[in-house]
Every structure is written in structure tokens, then in C-alpha cells.
Design an enzyme around this catalytic site. Structure first.
Site, mmCIF file in Angstrom:
data_model
loop_
_atom_site.group_PDB
_atom_site.id
_atom_site.type_symbol
_atom_site.label_atom_id
_atom_site.label_comp_id
_atom_site.label_asym_id
_atom_site.label_seq_id
_atom_site.Cartn_x
_atom_site.Cartn_y
_atom_site.Cartn_z
ATOM 1 N N ALA A 1 -23.298 -96.637 -13.071
ATOM 2 C CA ALA A 1 -22.930 -96.116 -11.757
ATOM 3 C C ALA A 1 -24.041 -96.339 -10.747
ATOM 4 O O ALA A 1 -25.209 -96.502 -11.089
ATOM 5 C CB ALA A 1 -22.623 -94.618 -11.856
ATOM 6 N N GLU B 1 -17.376 -103.689 -27.841
ATOM 7 C CA GLU B 1 -17.994 -103.224 -26.602
ATOM 8 C C GLU B 1 -19.385 -103.814 -26.499
ATOM 9 O O GLU B 1 -20.141 -103.826 -27.469
ATOM 10 C CB GLU B 1 -18.094 -101.701 -26.561
ATOM 11 C CG GLU B 1 -18.775 -101.194 -25.285
ATOM 12 C CD GLU B 1 -19.029 -99.703 -25.286
ATOM 13 O OE1 GLU B 1 -18.056 -98.950 -25.039
ATOM 14 O OE2 GLU B 1 -20.184 -99.283 -25.524
ATOM 15 N N ASP C 1 -20.930 -90.211 -16.474
ATOM 16 C CA ASP C 1 -21.851 -89.117 -16.775
ATOM 17 C C ASP C 1 -22.466 -88.564 -15.496
ATOM 18 O O ASP C 1 -22.745 -89.305 -14.546
ATOM 19 C CB ASP C 1 -22.975 -89.602 -17.697
ATOM 20 C CG ASP C 1 -22.450 -90.036 -19.056
ATOM 21 O OD1 ASP C 1 -21.442 -89.454 -19.509
ATOM 22 O OD2 ASP C 1 -23.044 -90.948 -19.659
#
Length: 293
Positions: free
Chosen positions: A58, A24, A117
Site C-alpha cells: 500500500a 503467490e 493491513d
């Protein structure tokens, strides 16, 4: 290639294969950091991972999303399969459609579907309340391979192990074909979680996520963020070496390697390494397991 195909090949008894190795990374926040991420990718891709997942922030539009741009680069320039993280709590269906169309046009086939989140600075929207909602919606319209997150020590908002596995079952039923775990430092908790999943008839590959810890502030931050158990053996390492950067690096690498070796000998499907964009960490780990994975 879809990530599910990778595990389909590995689970073929007539054609046994090595365990998967994946990384990742997170996209750079500034254009000036693009050179650094290229240096990191060059090292990571030399290690021949099966895929690399790219985290997602986001609140941005699809057309200027650094996650997608980095995933395109991984596929086109480094010829490694990318997995694009995609959160849904702060997006509506039209915005998710835009992301999906861009991914499709770029030939990106793998999506790690996440709720995301909660963020008081970004308005939540009503179309998707859970990652399972996102998977079900996208699966009906597009041909992606969907991965899902799982939590060996339960999601921080979960009511407990039974509730957590029940929700995970919903996510798999919606279409998640591979599960990547949150980081953990006690393998016994992962094995217990794995058994809970099998009892619940969750038979998708469950890939443990390992984060090598190389400084004391990092471990404390990670434990605060995700609630991971801090084993006594690890506490002793941090306490003894936290003022010696080089010693803590070596001890942290050794602890992570001991975790990984224990997981591999217990026949897990692969290892997902949280690199924190540190190629030195990934290289050290891969050198330690190159003959056993």
C-alpha cells in the site's frame, strides 16, 4: 482468462479435470532484484500453474506500482494468468479508479481484493473500510473476476467463527467468486472452516493456502503475524532440526507435502502455494505431487 472460468471448467461433471495449482509471489523492491524475480518466474512457470498471484504494497501510486508491472510481465512473457492483489484501506475511489483503468488497459482480469493491513505510517482513508466495499464498488464499474481472502482460524480482528463466516458471506455476496485461504498448519481447522462455509451457503471454491516452512525464524514470524496454530507434531520438527538447515528444509518440505496430500484426497478444489519467491521450494513441492494433483 478469469480465474472463475478455471474453476468452472474443473467443476464440470461432464468434463472432469485436475485440481488447480497456483503460486503467490511478491514483487522486488529494487530494480537490481528484477533479474532474481525473472529466474524465479522461469522456474515457477515451467511447473505450469493455473495462475500466479502478486502481492501488493500500500501507499504507492498506480503508475509506479511494481505489482502491476510484474503482473503484466507474467501474462505477456510467461503466458500465465496473473492475479493482482489490491488493498483499499489507504486509497480513495479516485485512486482505485486509476488502478482499475490501468489493469483494464493491460488486459489483467483478476483481482484479489483485500482491505490491507493497518499501517501507522500511512493514512487510512474513508471510502473503503472492508474488502467487500472494494469488491462492490469495482464490480459495479468494471468486469474483473474478484477473489477474496479467507481465514481458516479466523481473521486476527474477528470476534469469532460465527462473525468471521458472516463477514465472509458478505464478501461473497458482494462478488468474490473464489476464496484463497490464509496459511495454516493443521488441516482439521481448514476442514472445520470449510464446513462452516457450506452451512452458511458459501459455495464458491475455497482454495487452501500452504506455506512450506524451511527455517525456524520463518515459522515463528508467520505464527506471530497471522496467529496460526502451531501443531505439536510441527513443534517437534522445529525443535529437533532448527540448528540443522538442511534437515529442517527436508522436514519442512515433508510436512507441507503431507498437508497437501491430505487436502487433495479430501477433494478440495486446488492448492495455493506461498512460495516466498523461492523456486526451489515450489519445485520440490510440485515434484512431490505431480502424479496426484
Amino acid at each position: 482468462m478469469k480465474v472463475s472460468e478455471i474453476y468452472g471448467k474443473k467443476q464440470n461433471k461432464d468434463c472432469p479435470s485436475k485440481k488447480s495449482l497456483s503460486f503467490e509471489i511478491f514483487p522486488p523492491k529494487k530494480d537490481s532484484e528484477l533479474k532474481n524475480i525473472d529466474e524465479t518466474l522461469a522456474v515457477l512457470c515451467e511447473l505450469e500453474p493455473d495462475y500466479i498471484s502478486v502481492t501488493f504494497g500500500a501507499g504507492g501510486s498506480a503508475n509506479c506500482n511494481r505489482t502491476i508491472e510484474l503482473a503484466k510481465r507474467i501474462k505477456r512473457e510467461y503466458h500465465v494468468e496473473p492475479v493482482v492483489h489490491l488493498t483499499c484501506l489507504h486509497y480513495n475511489k479516485a485512486e482505485i479508479d486509476e488502478f482499475a483503468n490501468i489493469l483494464t488497459d493491460a488486459g489483467l482480469q483478476n483481482v484479489l481484493a483485500l482491505r490491507g493491513d493497518k499501517n501507522p505510517n500511512i493514512a487510512e482513508k474513508e471510502d473503503f473500510r472492508h474488502a467487500s466495499d472494494l469488491i462492490a464498488y469495482m464490480k459495479a464499474k468494471w468486469d474483473f473476476c474478484f477473489l477474496g481472502a479467507c481465514y481458516p482460524e479466523c481473521h486476527p480482528e474477528s470476534d469469532g467463527r460465527i462473525s468471521d463466516v458472516k463477514y465472509l458471506k458478505t464478501k461473497v455476496s458482494a462478488g468474490a467468486e473464489v476464496l484463497l485461504s490464509q496459511l495454516f498448519f493443521d488441516n482439521k481447522l481448514f476442514f472445520r472452516f470449510q464446513e462452516d462455509c457450506r452451512i452458511a451457503d458459501i459455495n464458491t471454491p475455497i482454495i487452501p493456502g500452504i506455506m512450506p516452512v524451511i527455517n525456524a525464524s520463518q515459522i515463528r514470524r508467520m505464527i506471530t503475524m497471522c496467529g496460526a496454530t502451531f501443531p505439536v507434531r510441527f513443534q517437534k520438527i522445529i525443535h529437533k532440526y532448527e540448528d540443522n538447515k538442511e534437515a529442517l528444509f527436508d522436514a519442512g518440505m515433508s510436512y507441507a507435502l503431507s498437508q497437501i496430500i491430505d487436502l487433495l484426497v479430501n477433494d478440495i478444489d486446488g492448492i495455493h502455494l506461498y512460495t516466498m519467491n523461492n523456486p526451489l521450494v515450489a519445485r520440490r513441492i510440485c515434484e512431490g505431487i505431480r502424479n496426484i494433483i
